[in-house]
Design a protein around this motif. Structure first.
Motif, PDB file in Angstrom:
ATOM      1  N   ILE A 126       0.846  -1.195   0.000  1.00 47.69           N
ATOM      2  CA  ILE A 126       0.000   0.000   0.000  1.00 47.69           C
ATOM      3  C   ILE A 126       0.884   1.249   0.000  1.00 47.69           C
ATOM      4  O   ILE A 126       1.999   1.236   0.499  1.00 47.69           O
ATOM      5  N   SER A 127       0.382   2.315  -0.567  1.00 50.94           N
ATOM      6  CA  SER A 127       1.158   3.555  -0.704  1.00 50.94           C
ATOM      7  C   SER A 127       1.291   4.269   0.641  1.00 50.94           C
ATOM      8  O   SER A 127       0.551   3.997   1.588  1.00 50.94           O
ATOM      9  N   GLY A 128       2.209   5.216   0.666  1.00 54.96           N
ATOM     10  CA  GLY A 128       2.380   6.032   1.863  1.00 54.96           C
ATOM     11  C   GLY A 128       1.124   6.796   2.208  1.00 54.96           C
ATOM     12  O   GLY A 128       0.754   6.923   3.378  1.00 54.96           O
ATOM     13  N   ASP A 129       0.445   7.304   1.200  1.00 59.24           N
ATOM     14  CA  ASP A 129      -0.794   8.039   1.434  1.00 59.24           C
ATOM     15  C   ASP A 129      -1.867   7.127   2.031  1.00 59.24           C
ATOM     16  O   ASP A 129      -2.590   7.531   2.934  1.00 59.24           O
ATOM     17  N   GLU A 130      -1.946   5.900   1.544  1.00 63.67           N
ATOM     18  CA  GLU A 130      -2.914   4.934   2.100  1.00 63.67           C
ATOM     19  C   GLU A 130      -2.556   4.578   3.540  1.00 63.67           C
ATOM     20  O   GLU A 130      -3.444   4.391   4.373  1.00 63.67           O
ATOM     21  N   ILE A 131      -1.273   4.474   3.830  1.00 63.84           N
ATOM     22  CA  ILE A 131      -0.847   4.214   5.209  1.00 63.84           C
ATOM     23  C   ILE A 131      -1.315   5.355   6.103  1.00 63.84           C
ATOM     24  O   ILE A 131      -1.902   5.128   7.160  1.00 63.84           O
ATOM     25  N   LYS A 132      -1.079   6.593   5.671  1.00 63.12           N
ATOM     26  CA  LYS A 132      -1.493   7.755   6.467  1.00 63.12           C
ATOM     27  C   LYS A 132      -2.995   7.761   6.693  1.00 63.12           C
ATOM     28  O   LYS A 132      -3.463   8.037   7.796  1.00 63.12           O
ATOM     29  N   LYS A 133      -3.753   7.452   5.655  1.00 62.17           N
ATOM     30  CA  LYS A 133      -5.212   7.450   5.781  1.00 62.17           C
ATOM     31  C   LYS A 133      -5.707   6.319   6.672  1.00 62.17           C
ATOM     32  O   LYS A 133      -6.805   6.411   7.231  1.00 62.17           O
ATOM     33  N   SER A 134      -4.917   5.256   6.825  1.00 60.91           N
ATOM     34  CA  SER A 134      -5.317   4.102   7.641  1.00 60.91           C
ATOM     35  C   SER A 134      -5.036   4.299   9.128  1.00 60.91           C
ATOM     36  O   SER A 134      -5.520   3.527   9.956  1.00 60.91           O
ATOM     37  N   ILE A 135      -4.259   5.305   9.459  1.00 65.43           N
ATOM     38  CA  ILE A 135      -3.884   5.521  10.864  1.00 65.43           C
ATOM     39  C   ILE A 135      -5.094   6.001  11.647  1.00 65.43           C
ATOM     40  O   ILE A 135      -5.730   6.979  11.288  1.00 65.43           O
ATOM     41  N   LYS A 136      -5.398   5.280  12.724  1.00 61.27           N
ATOM     42  CA  LYS A 136      -6.545   5.631  13.563  1.00 61.27           C
ATOM     43  C   LYS A 136      -6.168   6.652  14.630  1.00 61.27           C
ATOM     44  O   LYS A 136      -6.912   7.561  14.919  1.00 61.27           O
ATOM     45  N   LYS A 137      -4.993   6.482  15.233  1.00 57.78           N
ATOM     46  CA  LYS A 137      -4.520   7.418  16.254  1.00 57.78           C
ATOM     47  C   LYS A 137      -3.208   8.011  15.749  1.00 57.78           C
ATOM     48  O   LYS A 137      -2.187   7.347  15.711  1.00 57.78           O
ATOM     49  N   TRP A 138      -3.262   9.266  15.342  1.00 55.12           N
ATOM     50  CA  TRP A 138      -2.145   9.942  14.699  1.00 55.12           C
ATOM     51  C   TRP A 138      -1.065  10.289  15.712  1.00 55.12           C
ATOM     52  O   TRP A 138      -1.328  10.894  16.750  1.00 55.12           O
ATOM     53  N   ARG A 139       0.181   9.934  15.413  1.00 51.79           N
ATOM     54  CA  ARG A 139       1.345  10.276  16.242  1.00 51.79           C
ATOM     55  C   ARG A 139       1.980  11.515  15.622  1.00 51.79           C
ATOM     56  O   ARG A 139       2.633  11.460  14.590  1.00 51.79           O
ATOM     57  N   ALA A 140       1.761  12.650  16.240  1.00 50.37           N
ATOM     58  CA  ALA A 140       2.185  13.935  15.665  1.00 50.37           C
ATOM     59  C   ALA A 140       3.703  14.047  15.555  1.00 50.37           C
ATOM     60  O   ALA A 140       4.448  13.543  16.397  1.00 50.37           O
ATOM     61  N   ASP A 141       4.137  14.691  14.502  1.00 48.18           N
ATOM     62  CA  ASP A 141       5.537  15.057  14.332  1.00 48.18           C
ATOM     63  C   ASP A 141       5.570  16.574  14.196  1.00 48.18           C
ATOM     64  O   ASP A 141       5.313  17.109  13.114  1.00 48.18           O
ATOM     65  N   LEU A 142       5.849  17.252  15.278  1.00 44.38           N
ATOM     66  CA  LEU A 142       5.802  18.713  15.306  1.00 44.38           C
ATOM     67  C   LEU A 142       7.155  19.356  15.045  1.00 44.38           C
ATOM     68  O   LEU A 142       7.302  20.559  15.142  1.00 44.38           O
ATOM     69  N   HIS A 143       8.172  18.535  14.718  1.00 41.83           N
ATOM     70  CA  HIS A 143       9.520  19.063  14.541  1.00 41.83           C
ATOM     71  C   HIS A 143      10.016  18.997  13.111  1.00 41.83           C
ATOM     72  O   HIS A 143      11.196  19.159  12.851  1.00 41.83           O
ATOM     73  N   ARG A 144       9.129  18.774  12.172  1.00 38.39           N
ATOM     74  CA  ARG A 144       9.529  18.661  10.768  1.00 38.39           C
ATOM     75  C   ARG A 144       9.844  20.016  10.170  1.00 38.39           C
ATOM     76  O   ARG A 144       9.405  21.039  10.638  1.00 38.39           O
ATOM     77  N   ILE A 145      10.595  19.980   9.078  1.00 38.49           N
ATOM     78  CA  ILE A 145      10.923  21.199   8.331  1.00 38.49           C
ATOM     79  C   ILE A 145       9.786  21.503   7.393  1.00 38.49           C
ATOM     80  O   ILE A 145       9.265  20.647   6.749  1.00 38.49           O
TER      81      ILE A 145
END
Length: 145
Positions: A126-145
């Motif tokens: 499955i694609s990265g976008d599909e993986i993101k859409k499948s996540i039920k509880k999002w683990r935030a990444d607040l330190h990205r560029i």
């Protein structure tokens, strides 16, 4: 602060995205306008427009190239570390089977979902976008560029 999820996980750098780049676009627009409306200085305005375009192009490409290249290396390193912490194994074989988009998307899943989505990515590709859409509880990444 609002919690991070699929719809709001992109990040903008205000001085670059909303001041510098729009200013260059406005200057480029002025230059192109003047090419057609100032025949006495047309060559000068063509030169002006070419220079502004090159500055704009370089500003976009260099910033993106360095920032994203470094970020991508860190995302891969984070995946290796996390895989080792969860499974107690090196991730080299698994990492070779995944695209960068899949690796990047997996970082937003907590450990339980990470295991499930990793297995799904390996078996069903499955694609990265599909993986993101499948996540039920999002683990935030607040330190990205």
């Amino acid at each position: 602060m609002e919690s991070q999820n699929y719809k709001n996980h992109r990040k903008f750098y205000v001085p670059h995205h909303f001041i510098y780049l729009p200013l260059l676009l406005i200057l480029e627009g002025i230059g192109i306008y003047k090419i057609w409306n100032d025949e006495q200085n047309q060559l000068l305005w063509i030169l002006f427009s070419v220079i502004i375009f090159l500055i704009l192009y370089l500003a976009i490409m260099v910033r993106q190239h360095y920032a994203l290249g470094l970020q991508n290396r860190l995302v891969r390193l984070e995946f290796k570390q996390r895989y080792f912490e969860i499974f107690g194994l090196r991730s080299d074989d698994v990492e070779e089977k995944l695209s960068f988009g899949q690796i990047s998307a997996l970082r937003f899943a907590y450990d339980d979902e990470f295991k499930i989505l990793l297995e799904k990515a390996l078996k069903e590709n499955i694609s990265g976008d599909e993986i993101k859409k499948s996540i039920k509880k999002w683990r935030a990444d607040l330190h990205r560029i």
